[in-house]
Motif scaffolding. Structure first.
Motif, PDB file in Angstrom:
ATOM      1  N   UNK A 150     -12.413  14.044   2.596  1.00  0.00           N
ATOM      2  CA  UNK A 150     -11.955  13.606   4.229  1.00  0.00           C
ATOM      3  C   UNK A 150     -11.068  14.223   3.893  1.00  0.00           C
ATOM      4  N   UNK A 151     -11.194  15.723   4.389  1.00  0.00           N
ATOM      5  CA  UNK A 151      -9.926  16.449   4.894  1.00  0.00           C
ATOM      6  C   UNK A 151      -8.400  16.439   3.663  1.00  0.00           C
ATOM      7  N   UNK A 152      -8.104  16.388   2.753  1.00  0.00           N
ATOM      8  CA  UNK A 152      -7.414  16.061   2.401  1.00  0.00           C
ATOM      9  C   UNK A 152      -6.566  15.279   2.321  1.00  0.00           C
ATOM     10  N   UNK A 153      -7.160  14.390   3.155  1.00  0.00           N
ATOM     11  CA  UNK A 153      -6.341  12.660   3.490  1.00  0.00           C
ATOM     12  C   UNK A 153      -5.830  11.907   2.715  1.00  0.00           C
ATOM     13  N   UNK A 154      -4.519  11.162   2.140  1.00  0.00           N
ATOM     14  CA  UNK A 154      -5.342  10.347   0.377  1.00  0.00           C
ATOM     15  C   UNK A 154      -4.950   9.124   1.477  1.00  0.00           C
ATOM     16  N   UNK A 155      -5.082   8.885   3.000  1.00  0.00           N
ATOM     17  CA  UNK A 155      -4.917   7.578   2.667  1.00  0.00           C
ATOM     18  C   UNK A 155      -6.703   6.912   3.088  1.00  0.00           C
ATOM     19  N   UNK A 156      -7.240   8.074   3.669  1.00  0.00           N
ATOM     20  CA  UNK A 156      -8.910   7.684   4.018  1.00  0.00           C
ATOM     21  C   UNK A 156      -9.016   7.759   3.224  1.00  0.00           C
ATOM     22  N   UNK A 157      -8.840   8.517   2.008  1.00  0.00           N
ATOM     23  CA  UNK A 157      -9.905   8.706   0.409  1.00  0.00           C
ATOM     24  C   UNK A 157      -9.716   7.517   0.173  1.00  0.00           C
ATOM     25  N   UNK A 158      -8.547   7.259  -0.115  1.00  0.00           N
ATOM     26  CA  UNK A 158      -7.886   5.981  -0.819  1.00  0.00           C
ATOM     27  C   UNK A 158      -9.275   4.524   0.444  1.00  0.00           C
ATOM     28  N   UNK A 159      -9.403   4.484   1.212  1.00  0.00           N
ATOM     29  CA  UNK A 159     -10.047   3.929   2.163  1.00  0.00           C
ATOM     30  C   UNK A 159     -11.495   3.642   1.347  1.00  0.00           C
ATOM     31  N   UNK A 161     -12.460   4.627  -1.368  1.00  0.00           N
ATOM     32  CA  UNK A 161     -12.934   4.633  -2.367  1.00  0.00           C
ATOM     33  C   UNK A 161     -12.577   3.163  -2.945  1.00  0.00           C
ATOM     34  N   UNK A 162     -11.882   2.453  -2.052  1.00  0.00           N
ATOM     35  CA  UNK A 162     -11.706   1.101  -2.633  1.00  0.00           C
ATOM     36  C   UNK A 162     -10.400   0.252  -3.395  1.00  0.00           C
ATOM     37  N   UNK A 163      -9.086   1.948  -2.846  1.00  0.00           N
ATOM     38  CA  UNK A 163      -8.147   1.425  -3.910  1.00  0.00           C
ATOM     39  C   UNK A 163      -7.412   1.835  -3.296  1.00  0.00           C
ATOM     40  N   UNK A 164      -5.960   1.146  -3.642  1.00  0.00           N
ATOM     41  CA  UNK A 164      -4.521   1.199  -3.062  1.00  0.00           C
ATOM     42  C   UNK A 164      -3.988   3.091  -2.715  1.00  0.00           C
ATOM     43  N   UNK A 165      -3.610   3.069  -1.680  1.00  0.00           N
ATOM     44  CA  UNK A 165      -3.016   4.141  -1.469  1.00  0.00           C
ATOM     45  C   UNK A 165      -2.213   5.234  -2.972  1.00  0.00           C
ATOM     46  N   UNK A 166      -1.323   4.508  -3.028  1.00  0.00           N
ATOM     47  CA  UNK A 166      -0.814   4.522  -4.301  1.00  0.00           C
ATOM     48  C   UNK A 166      -0.954   4.999  -5.682  1.00  0.00           C
ATOM     49  N   UNK A 167      -2.151   4.342  -5.561  1.00  0.00           N
ATOM     50  CA  UNK A 167      -2.807   4.484  -7.039  1.00  0.00           C
ATOM     51  C   UNK A 167      -3.354   6.092  -7.202  1.00  0.00           C
ATOM     52  N   UNK A 168      -4.253   6.048  -5.982  1.00  0.00           N
ATOM     53  CA  UNK A 168      -4.747   7.417  -5.700  1.00  0.00           C
ATOM     54  C   UNK A 168      -3.722   8.682  -5.715  1.00  0.00           C
ATOM     55  N   UNK A 169      -2.312   8.165  -5.306  1.00  0.00           N
ATOM     56  CA  UNK A 169      -1.644   9.610  -6.062  1.00  0.00           C
ATOM     57  C   UNK A 169      -1.641   9.284  -7.128  1.00  0.00           C
TER      58      UNK A 169
END
Length: 179
Positions: A150-159, A161-169
């Motif tokens: 996802x080219x480093x896009x945190x929001x797209x990666x979180x979606x 992976x099915x997890x909240x963006x803050x959890x991923x961060x």
């Protein structure tokens, strides 16, 4: 001792690491250039055309993987080693595909970096792990792979992976787990 004409560019946002490495490489006869961000790195590369470079994978405001092809466009014959404290199989593979000659995990000293820059071929005698990676390491690798997709896009990666963006961060801010 290296020929004084050999220029080596260090691209890393850690000023202390740059200071220590540049002194060590300078003592070995290299003309060392230091950049702390992508813009500065490209400017130095275009102006001084270094033969060698070290590139941090995780720069403060960008990714070393995004900068790697730009550096090679500016200086096509530059031999680049990617350094990181956040190693993963996915980023190692991408770094090599994008043109890096090697990929090292931090901490790496000047001698290890120079050996990696000089290495012309793969090592068939490379050590193979005795046991498989831990489940935590596999999870870390998977997150890195999806992040890369996802080219480093945190929001797209979180979606994805099915997890909240803050959890991923929070997970990404931690050091990678050991094997």
């Amino acid at each position: 001792m290296q020929d004084a004409e050999t220029r080596l560019l260090i691209v890393d946002d850690d000023e202390m690491f740059c200071h220590v490495l540049s002194r060590a490489l300078g003592r070995r006869g290299y003309e060392v250039l230091v950049a702390h961000d992508a813009e500065q790195a490209l400017s130095l590369a275009r102006r001084h055309r270094p033969e060698l470079a070290t590139l941090d994978l995780k720069l403060e405001h960008s990714s070393g993987l995004k900068l790697l092809p730009e550096l090679l466009d500016a200086v096509p014959n530059c031999r680049i080693v990617v350094l990181t404290g956040y190693s993963s199989i996915a980023t190692a593979v991408e770094a090599i595909k994008l043109g890096a000659v090697n990929y090292l995990c931090k901490p790496a000293d000047a001698d290890e970096i120079l050996a990696a820059l000089d290495q012309q071929q793969g090592d068939p005698d490379a050590e193979v792990a005795e046991s498989p990676p831990s489940i935590n390491r596999i999870a870390w690798e998977h997150i890195q792979k999806v992040l890369q997709e996802h080219d480093g896009n945190i929001s797209a990666t979180a979606r994805a992976l099915g997890m909240h963006r803050r959890t991923l961060q929070r997970k990404l801010q931690k050091r990678p787990v050991r094997r």
